[in-house]
Write a protein that holds these residues in place. Structure first.
Motif, PDB file in Angstrom:
ATOM      1  N   TYR A  21      47.333  75.816 -53.123  1.00 37.28           N
ATOM      2  CA  TYR A  21      45.906  75.806 -53.452  1.00 37.28           C
ATOM      3  C   TYR A  21      45.352  74.416 -53.169  1.00 37.28           C
ATOM      4  O   TYR A  21      44.279  74.251 -52.594  1.00 37.28           O
ATOM      5  CB  TYR A  21      45.657  76.128 -54.932  1.00 37.28           C
ATOM      6  CG  TYR A  21      45.988  77.534 -55.367  1.00 37.28           C
ATOM      7  CD1 TYR A  21      46.396  78.508 -54.463  1.00 37.28           C
ATOM      8  CD2 TYR A  21      45.899  77.895 -56.715  1.00 37.28           C
ATOM      9  CE1 TYR A  21      46.704  79.783 -54.885  1.00 37.28           C
ATOM     10  CE2 TYR A  21      46.197  79.167 -57.143  1.00 37.28           C
ATOM     11  CZ  TYR A  21      46.608  80.111 -56.223  1.00 37.28           C
ATOM     12  OH  TYR A  21      46.921  81.369 -56.656  1.00 37.28           O
TER      13      TYR A  21
ATOM     14  N   LEU B 282      42.369  82.767 -51.387  1.00 39.77           N
ATOM     15  CA  LEU B 282      41.725  81.455 -51.453  1.00 39.77           C
ATOM     16  C   LEU B 282      41.320  81.021 -50.038  1.00 39.77           C
ATOM     17  O   LEU B 282      40.191  80.571 -49.806  1.00 39.77           O
ATOM     18  CB  LEU B 282      42.681  80.429 -52.061  1.00 39.77           C
ATOM     19  CG  LEU B 282      42.197  78.978 -52.028  1.00 39.77           C
ATOM     20  CD1 LEU B 282      40.846  78.824 -52.718  1.00 39.77           C
ATOM     21  CD2 LEU B 282      43.225  78.054 -52.668  1.00 39.77           C
TER      22      LEU B 282
ATOM     23  N   PHE C  93      40.522  79.414 -59.135  1.00 43.84           N
ATOM     24  CA  PHE C  93      41.513  78.746 -58.284  1.00 43.84           C
ATOM     25  C   PHE C  93      41.651  77.265 -58.644  1.00 43.84           C
ATOM     26  O   PHE C  93      42.740  76.730 -58.709  1.00 43.84           O
ATOM     27  CB  PHE C  93      41.156  78.920 -56.808  1.00 43.84           C
ATOM     28  CG  PHE C  93      41.550  80.264 -56.253  1.00 43.84           C
ATOM     29  CD1 PHE C  93      42.899  80.557 -56.028  1.00 43.84           C
ATOM     30  CD2 PHE C  93      40.605  81.236 -55.976  1.00 43.84           C
ATOM     31  CE1 PHE C  93      43.278  81.799 -55.521  1.00 43.84           C
ATOM     32  CE2 PHE C  93      40.978  82.475 -55.470  1.00 43.84           C
ATOM     33  CZ  PHE C  93      42.311  82.765 -55.242  1.00 43.84           C
TER      34      PHE C  93
ATOM     35  N   LEU D  61      47.253  85.773 -53.196  1.00 42.78           N
ATOM     36  CA  LEU D  61      46.313  84.804 -53.773  1.00 42.78           C
ATOM     37  C   LEU D  61      46.057  83.661 -52.809  1.00 42.78           C
ATOM     38  O   LEU D  61      44.918  83.213 -52.650  1.00 42.78           O
ATOM     39  CB  LEU D  61      46.850  84.294 -55.114  1.00 42.78           C
ATOM     40  CG  LEU D  61      46.846  85.336 -56.224  1.00 42.78           C
ATOM     41  CD1 LEU D  61      47.527  84.799 -57.482  1.00 42.78           C
ATOM     42  CD2 LEU D  61      45.421  85.777 -56.559  1.00 42.78           C
TER      43      LEU D  61
ATOM     44  N   ILE E 103      42.128  85.203 -62.602  1.00 45.00           N
ATOM     45  CA  ILE E 103      43.383  85.339 -61.855  1.00 45.00           C
ATOM     46  C   ILE E 103      44.481  85.890 -62.751  1.00 45.00           C
ATOM     47  O   ILE E 103      45.190  86.823 -62.388  1.00 45.00           O
ATOM     48  CB  ILE E 103      43.821  83.972 -61.276  1.00 45.00           C
ATOM     49  CG1 ILE E 103      42.925  83.597 -60.092  1.00 45.00           C
ATOM     50  CG2 ILE E 103      45.272  84.023 -60.826  1.00 45.00           C
ATOM     51  CD1 ILE E 103      43.331  82.321 -59.388  1.00 45.00           C
TER      52      ILE E 103
END
Lengths: 209, 209, 209, 209
Positions: free
Chosen positions: A129, A69, A119, A65, A35
């Motif tokens: 997240y 995810l 993640f 992002l 990432i």
DNA sequence: AATGAATGAGCTTTCATTCAT
DNA sequence: TATGAATGAAAGCTCATTCAT
């Protein structure tokens, strides 16, 4: 007017396609560089599009992002459900199928695992997240918990609590993934599956022999 | 007269102390913000020192992170060995002690776990991280494998292979850590320990009742 | 209505124009402060653009400097060739014109010389600088050598070797530039030209009287 | 008290020695890396001393560089004067000796030339450099000018002005140095000397045959 | 919707200088 | 006098974001 209508539909379709195209590119980039090292430029290049494209469709990197995810989580969920449906009707069969799924190459793939761990590596620092991971996990937990309960009832396994077995099984696959990530050479898919079997057999002896 | 300085100041610190001070600061920063968001400025500030200090002692951020990982790995190893020594002489006792250690607050602490997962999140992209993690893991694996072999002999558990049990147990703790990280509210230390117990009891029934 | 913008602005500049604009700015900065003291910020400011602009177009300072040297070398070459073409058809005329060119204000200008000497000051430490300087120099050398050979044949100057005269003349202008740089007050363009004449007259007496 | 006295003398001697040691180290560093890339750390290391040593003895990098230039200028001057003294009594002999000196390996050495050009590259931007270079140059100019005047008188060379010959000769050596620096492979010491001879012979035919 | 040049904040890194010993 | 750890300003460079086209 049909022509315009179809164009207009194509436009919206295109918009969604573009987003998906960018998410796919993001997954690839993360799998390749992580990432932190993935820039919006990388993503755009991977998608064969221009610099500014990501902000146009996602407004910010953060948002991209998050949606990435979301996507891999949804992707996993789809396989989870497909596996659940394909498996035989017995709870024991379903549970085994789910465990096997986690170690099949289509999921237990070092590229994909790297994305997941990327993640998870930020999960404590990015509330979204955590929210996403938590939400999906609780779904799987409840499914597996139900299967375990059924099996426990069926087998009259008095000493085992469904929650306990669920935790054990769930965490085992996560941990096996980590071991694959860290020591790919030492990892053996069959041995990994043996570890899971060993639990199932020991705890639910009448169902798994 | 009591020494007033709480941290070692310019006057008193040796080179080694300074390095440790900076590694400690790095661990704190990573625990708070993650690896990607931790800047050398953050580390310096956390240590109460100046901008350039990190490169003075570590030459690069990359090197600082490598040494930080090395440090937390060494720290874990120390606890691992201490636990091994403190535990009773029986293999079963030792194995249990090690499993319990992994779930004790001193190790199974969300700050610390976040640091581990931060590194694991990059493990595939940073060869040195993989090397370090792999090296330490293989040590623990062999210790646990030996304990399992002993237990298997003692209990004459013909159906269990030591390697299988080792994989199962090792991965279980890693996976439980992840579940704590992702779902801290749902996590319960005792339930987690139950999951481990459930395996031990089921597989080595005569040793764990 | 007259166009107001004196410099090409964001709207109008092509990539090539922007690069040239930045090279021009670099030349000015080097002329004013030297290479070592010229920062990318200085260049950007001189060009009226933003910080990051140089790396956007040149990727690195090193590259910017290489291209700047290339540019001033090309610029000199253009004047060299123009002079060669404008001059009369006789070799002696051409040679004289080239020597005079080197001492004309458009070339023998302290700003410009400072830039040349700035690069020469690093020529031993930066291989690309040496390569560029060497390549261009050898072109001029061969041109002047040819002219000298022609003159020698024409005048039947048995004692003079073309290579020798070439070296003498070439080095004389370089050295005169240095004297201008170091002692601008003592420097006199006509006296400098006299020095060159004195050589030509003495060595090729029938051609230069 | 003798002991202290001797110590005290040794101390002052040491101080001068240290300064010289550092200047020597600076010359070496500049010859190896150029001015811009030479750090005080490099100098200290080259001298085998500690970081802070330069500022202790020279107060600033600027000052160190000034004194270094002063030193190499003085060094050149010493050779210049020695050459002047060793050479025969005739002006023509002396002049020739000086020209030859400039192309002897002890002076026309690529390391040394690199240092000179490094300073000349900054001469326009550092007033003290210009002052120093200018001062020394004017000394050599007047010496050579005097020699030329004597030769002109002796030979009754009516067409030659001493100043002109001086400029021609002085600049020629500077220019030859540059050609050595830029094209070391193409440079030939004898050919370079030929260029100088060709001037002397052509302009002062009765003195140099 | 798409481009890609431009921006500018923020990063790592370097290094002359300072200072306690 | 000498050390070398520490400082902090300033550099080159990166990159998410903006914006004119």
């Amino acid at each position: 007017m049909p022509v315009i209508a179809s164009k207009s539909t194509r436009r919206t379709a295109t918009k969604e396609e573009r987003r998906q195209q960018l998410i796919d590119a993001t997954v690839k980039c993360i799998a390749r560089k992580g990432i932190g090292s993935t820039t919006l430029g990388d993503v755009a290049q991977e998608a064969g599009l221009s610099q500014g494209i990501v902000n146009l469709h996602f407004n910010s990197k953060e948002n991209l992002l998050n949606e990435t995810l979301q996507f891999i989580a949804e992707d996993y969920k789809a396989q989870f459900e497909a596996t659940l449906n394909k498996a035989g009707t017995e709870a024991a069969e379903k549970l085994l199928a789910l465990m096997e799924m986690d170690l099949k190459p289509s999921i237990c793939d070092r590229q994909k695992l790297a994305v997941w761990f990327a993640f998870w590596g930020e999960v404590k620092f990015v509330p979204t997240y955590q929210k996403v991971c938590d939400a999906y996990d609780s779904v799987y937990d409840s499914v597996i918990n139900n299967l375990c309960e059924t099996i426990i009832k069926e087998g009259n396994y008095r000493h085992v609590k469904a929650a306990t077995a669920t935790h054990a099984l769930q965490s085992m696959t996560d941990g096996l993934w980590l071991s694959y990530l860290v020591s790919p050479k030492a990892f053996d898919r069959d041995e990994a599956m043996d570890a899971v079997y060993s639990y199932l057999r020991a705890v639910f002896p009448d169902h798994y022999e």
